[in-house]
Design a protein around this motif. Structure first.
Motif, mmCIF file in Angstrom:
data_model
loop_
_atom_site.group_PDB
_atom_site.id
_atom_site.type_symbol
_atom_site.label_atom_id
_atom_site.label_comp_id
_atom_site.label_asym_id
_atom_site.label_seq_id
_atom_site.Cartn_x
_atom_site.Cartn_y
_atom_site.Cartn_z
ATOM 1 N N GLY A 1 9.450 20.257 -25.873
ATOM 2 C CA GLY A 1 8.629 21.434 -26.121
ATOM 3 C C GLY A 1 9.383 22.747 -26.145
ATOM 4 N N MET A 2 10.675 22.707 -25.909
ATOM 5 C CA MET A 2 11.470 23.943 -25.910
ATOM 6 C C MET A 2 11.962 24.274 -27.314
ATOM 7 N N GLY A 3 12.173 25.561 -27.552
ATOM 8 C CA GLY A 3 12.787 26.010 -28.785
ATOM 9 C C GLY A 3 14.284 26.152 -28.611
ATOM 10 N N ILE A 4 14.985 26.424 -29.696
ATOM 11 C CA ILE A 4 16.447 26.510 -29.671
ATOM 12 C C ILE A 4 16.874 27.960 -29.486
ATOM 13 N N ARG A 5 17.726 28.200 -28.495
ATOM 14 C CA ARG A 5 18.181 29.551 -28.180
ATOM 15 C C ARG A 5 19.620 29.790 -28.639
ATOM 16 N N GLU A 6 20.379 28.713 -28.886
ATOM 17 C CA GLU A 6 21.764 28.832 -29.369
ATOM 18 C C GLU A 6 22.274 27.436 -29.672
#
Length: 374
Positions: free
Chosen positions: A257-262
């Motif tokens: 459920g997390m998005g990509i930050r890097e």
């Protein structure tokens, strides 16, 4: 996992940075090239270079991006740089490509604050995807940006700064996504609202991977893959590499459920920094997408299940009095097994003086001795 800390020493922000918040308070992306760190602040219009010293990374030099590429609104519109990487003598950078919802101010009336929340803005410089030559200066030996210069290995060729074809309101990538069945409905939603938001760039030869903080679709995060070609010495355009001659590929990763930050390359793998897609405190973790660079060459699109990505470790975020602070935003390998992490909105305990801040080094599996940084 307890990290080793290392000090980053900046100069005070100037108008060439964008005259906004201090550089240390908005670090959004980072890449190590030789003995230097190249960093970006999400509210700036510049890139920052730090040099390795005995006690951290110091000797800050600012590079104003409008000296190398044409910006849409140089003095008033931030780029919101969210990804940088280096390969083949070029430093590549990307803006977020996302819309921005106006923040309410407690000094205003309730009526005005509610009105502000309804206002969505598009800042032209956010639609930036560009490359800038990064070469060694013959006189000083330093790595510097250039608008145009001879190729270090072939003097008959030239390296030139160029940006993706577009205008003040969009670019070729955004135009291509307007018909995408997964993404088209999110292009008009602000990034902090699970709308379209690029927050990561990684290179593999001619291929460019763009990590999306949003949207996250039923738990699935997205990485876009593109390739470019020259139109002229200042402009690049997208190649047709995807299914049905689309100008992009899509790779879906299940990251709980997390998005990509890097994202950053690690040999044949991709390391992925994942975190909340919306404006909240939540789990931040580093994943390893094993054999990603080889696997993606053979397909037009891919679906990567949870068991195919290794959750390497979690990174603490601010809680309690530090809620909203210490949000991991940028990662880069400083050696084969050492991952350097920088933070947006660092907690006060990370700061010293008016400009300096502490970053963290995490030791990846495969090395027993302590990190080389002190």
């Amino acid at each position: 996992m307890k990290p080793i800390q290392v000090k980053l020493k900046f100069n005070a922000a100037t108008k060439d940075h964008g005259d906004r918040k201090p550089i240390r308070d908005g670090l959004s992306s980072i890449v190590k090239v030789g003995e230097y760190l190249w960093l970006a602040c999400d509210e700036g219009i510049s890139l920052e270079r730090l040099k390795k010293t005995d006690d951290g990374y110091h000797e800050h030099t600012l590079f104003k991006l409008s000296d190398y590429i044409t910006l849409s609104e140089e003095e008033i519109s931030e780029i919101d740089i969210e990804g940088i990487d280096f390969e083949n003598h070029y430093l590549w950078i990307t803006g977020s490509h996302g819309l921005k919802r106006k923040k309410p101010s407690e000094d205003d009336s309730v009526k005005k604050q509610i009105k502000h929340i309804a206002k969505v803005e598009a800042e032209p410089n956010r639609y930036l995807l560009a490359r800038i030559p990064l070469v060694k200066d013959d006189k000083t030996g330093e790595l510097v940006l250039c608008k145009s210069c001879p190729h270090p290995e072939d003097p008959d060729k030239k390296l030139t700064a160029a940006r993706l074809k577009g205008d003040a309101n969009s670019n070729e990538l955004m135009d291509a996504l307007k018909k995408d069945k997964h993404l088209k409905n999110f292009l008009k939603i602000p990034g902090k609202d699970n709308g379209f938001d690029i927050e990561g760039l990684a290179l593999d030869g001619s291929r460019i991977f763009l990590g999306l903080r949003g949207p996250v679709l039923r738990g699935w995060a997205i990485i876009l893959e593109i390739e470019t070609k020259e139109v002229d010495k200042q402009t690049i355009e997208l190649k047709s590499i995807g299914p049905k001659d689309k100008k992009y590929k899509k790779h879906f990763l299940y990251l709980a459920g997390m998005g990509i930050r890097e994202i950053t390359p690690a040999g044949k793998d991709l390391l992925v920094l994942a975190g909340p897609t919306m404006e909240l405190d939540g789990t931040i973790a580093v994943y390893r997408w094993k054999n990603a660079l080889a696997a993606t060459k053979e397909v037009k699109k891919s679906l990567v299940y949870e068991e195919q990505v290794e959750r390497v470790f979690d990174i603490p975020h601010g809680t309690g009095k530090d809620a909203g602070k210490d949000k991991a935003e940028g990662i880069t390998l400083i050696s084969e097994h050492e991952l350097l992490v920088v933070f947006d909105s660092p907690a006060e305990k990370r700061k010293s003086g008016k400009t300096d801040v502490v970053a963290d080094i995490y030791l990846l599996a495969g090395k027993n001795k302590k990190p080389s940084e002190k």
